[in-house]
Design a protein around this motif. Sequence first.
Motif, PDB file in Angstrom:
ATOM      1  N   ARG A   1      -5.243  11.360   8.306  1.00 34.18           N
ATOM      2  CA  ARG A   1      -4.318  12.105   7.687  1.00 34.18           C
ATOM      3  C   ARG A   1      -4.923  13.520   7.269  1.00 34.18           C
ATOM      4  N   ALA A   2      -6.118  13.575   6.788  1.00 37.68           N
ATOM      5  CA  ALA A   2      -6.626  14.701   6.482  1.00 37.68           C
ATOM      6  C   ALA A   2      -6.774  15.691   7.747  1.00 37.68           C
TER       7      ALA A   2
ATOM      8  N   ARG B   1      -6.838  -4.218   0.145  1.00 38.65           N
ATOM      9  CA  ARG B   1      -7.032  -3.163   1.179  1.00 38.65           C
ATOM     10  C   ARG B   1      -8.014  -3.406   2.246  1.00 38.65           C
TER      11      ARG B   1
ATOM     12  N   GLU C   1       2.850   7.900   8.566  1.00 39.91           N
ATOM     13  CA  GLU C   1       1.823   7.427   8.099  1.00 39.91           C
ATOM     14  C   GLU C   1       1.358   5.977   9.074  1.00 39.91           C
TER      15      GLU C   1
ATOM     16  N   ARG D   1       0.780  -1.025  -0.117  1.00 34.19           N
ATOM     17  CA  ARG D   1       0.171   0.005   0.076  1.00 34.19           C
ATOM     18  C   ARG D   1       0.991   1.268   0.168  1.00 34.19           C
ATOM     19  N   LEU D   2       1.751   1.181   0.795  1.00 34.20           N
ATOM     20  CA  LEU D   2       2.765   2.514   1.036  1.00 34.20           C
ATOM     21  C   LEU D   2       3.480   2.697  -0.347  1.00 34.20           C
TER      22      LEU D   2
ATOM     23  N   LYS E   1      11.462  18.065   8.472  1.00 31.11           N
ATOM     24  CA  LYS E   1      10.961  18.920   7.306  1.00 31.11           C
ATOM     25  C   LYS E   1      11.496  20.150   6.944  1.00 31.11           C
TER      26      LYS E   1
ATOM     27  N   PHE F   1       8.262   9.541   6.083  1.00 31.94           N
ATOM     28  CA  PHE F   1       7.066   9.715   6.046  1.00 31.94           C
ATOM     29  C   PHE F   1       6.032   8.551   6.099  1.00 31.94           C
TER      30      PHE F   1
ATOM     31  N   ALA G   1      -3.425  16.841   8.838  1.00 34.66           N
ATOM     32  CA  ALA G   1      -2.892  17.754   7.988  1.00 34.66           C
ATOM     33  C   ALA G   1      -3.539  19.115   8.380  1.00 34.66           C
ATOM     34  N   ALA G   2      -4.744  19.031   8.568  1.00 34.40           N
ATOM     35  CA  ALA G   2      -5.497  20.197   8.893  1.00 34.40           C
ATOM     36  C   ALA G   2      -4.940  20.773  10.064  1.00 34.40           C
TER      37      ALA G   2
ATOM     38  N   VAL H   1       1.535  17.413   7.453  1.00 31.52           N
ATOM     39  CA  VAL H   1       1.463  17.949   5.943  1.00 31.52           C
ATOM     40  C   VAL H   1       3.120  18.343   5.525  1.00 31.52           C
TER      41      VAL H   1
END
Lengths: 501, 203
Positions: free
Chosen positions: B193-194, B59, B183, B11-12, B93, B179, B197-198, B203
């Motif tokens: 993740r969303a 999946r 994950e 998957r990754l 980062k 990264f 990220a927010a 991110v």
Amino acid sequence: MTLLWMGEHDRLDRELVGGKAHSLNLMRLLGLPVPPAFVLTTEVCARFYAAGGELDAEVVAEVRDAVRTLETKAGRRFGDTEAPLLVSVRSGAARSMPGMMDTVLNLGVNARVERALADLTGDGAYAADTHRRFREQFERVVGTPAPDDPWEQLTAAIAAVFRSWTSSRAVAYRRHHGIPDDGGTSVTVQAMVFGNLDDDSGTGVLFSRNPLTGDPAPYGEWLPRGQGEDVVSGRHDPLGLDALAGRLPDVHAELLSAARRLEEVGKDVQDIEFTVESGRLWLLQSRSAKRSPDAAVRLAVALHEAGALTVDEALRTVAPEQVEAVCRPRVDPEAKARATLLARGEPACPGVGAGRVVLDVEEAEELAESGVDVVLARPTTDPDDVAGMVVSTAILTEIGGSTSHAAVVSRELGTPCVVGCGTGTLGALAGRQVTVDGMTGEVFEGILRLAPSSEADDPALATLGRWARERAGDAGGPLPEVFAAARRAIGQTPIAALSTP
Amino acid sequence: MSELVLLQAARLKGRLDAEAAAACAGMDPAAAQAGLDALVDAGDAKAVGGGVRITPQGRERLDALLAEERATVDQPALTGLYEEFDAFNGELKAIVTDWQMVDEQTPNAHTDRAYDQAVISRLADLHGRFAPLMARIAAAAPRLAPYPERFAAAIGKVREGDHAFVARPIADSYHTVWFELHEELIGLLGLSRAAEAAAGRAV
């Protein structure tokens, strides 16, 4: 060598006085109109730190004497209520660190001086505004409210500017750019001139040639009744230089002649800050103009053709990165002007990519395999998305900044990328043809034409290329590499006489 | 556990070959190849150009296995470790961005050896400080045991002068491994993740 007067030294060491004072001294030597000024050298900065962050009594006494001399030269008096002298107190390091250190303008104003300024200018609002700006700036820079006594203001501001050399942002900037910590800053104290005194006053910026297009005609902005940073700040709508020529033709002519002279001596396009006080021109700063990569190439060729620069000198005004940028495909400006902007985000990897917007990685891979150009658009990217990023001509994300995963990966791939377009902005683009400008962070509808970026259709680039090949020996390959080899072959940039980068 | 490890790696990585699978799973290439073949036989992956790709059925299987695993992990302990990881994340980062860009406008052309060496020193320094935390993460989530070796391999390559191993995608560069670890932590904690990220973390 603690305190030096501008215009009284044939040659000043940039390390000792900083770039700004170096340029002021030269302008005065050239006989150009520059308000009187003196500089406290970086040696005073070293003494300041050696004394544990204090100005010693000797320096304070020297400053007091110097301000007395400044009063005589300017015909005004510090703290006076008839003809008050205000001064600017500015930092100046040998290597430019834009915005990293502090400056205090309009120093010398207090409640009584404000009233005097109001009487002098007939403009109470201006006087109050000057006082307010000073108080705010002083408090921000010095960390305490401005004292009433102009002399106390002055010593406190000088100490604060010296201290700003070791502010965390200045230290971080030096670390990032590999500038050593031991240089220190100088402090320049200069009489302020008033661009807002009357209708024959104002302030402006002049470029000796156009820094955006490379056009040889001088280019500038003029703000009647403006002061200091008003033009640079963008808070006001300035006029063109023709407005100055219409109102004050002699000043305009004097300004253009000064610009030509400064360009000649500085051997580079100059960015000049000026103020007109009651019909009299004053130059406040002149430095090598920052320019777009396109302009850098055209100006180098034009300055050589005008006889201002030798070929080697012209080559040194262009950075290898600028040649690389010019050679990179870019959206044609006219096509861009007509195009519909669909989204905008933060530029993460420069370059232009166009294709069909796809939201799903597997679909991107399948389409790309069948020869379709795809633009991968994701809310944010996962490791799973990398396979899709690899086959895309451009990458878009809704969330994330210039250090995000998508940004890092796109830069490694050299794939144009725009990040942080905003939550929910990209879904609607699915299936549409778009052009992504990774330099500006814009996403346009349709497949836009690209601008010429080869020697075949850019005469200035062709000339630069010819020069570079003559000097690069047998280095072959793409122009940016040849150019970099040529730059190595001709050696390092000697610092141009007037440039304060 | 090798089924979960290999499905997650597929998957990754998007497209997974035996060599990459062996590195991700900490097994020898022959065993990894056998494991990939088994995934293809079960219909959880399909063969594509020299490797495998996860299928929708794969999946679902992966999600089920991850949910089972999540229940066995000490969540409060891992949450604390994730917070410690997050402190390093911003630093990593920034280092990678400095590696790629000399300022906001200018990509690093890698012509200034001193600049590059300074960035690499920062990365090596971070690696030294991060390694103990990585060991504690691997102790709390045993499936992540191959990560210390993957990080060590990446920084080793960089030290030998192979600069592709700073941030090159697909390759097991330091940034790629980082990264993927990020994950994994998000997945093990049942976060999205969303949302991360927010919140400015993922991110």
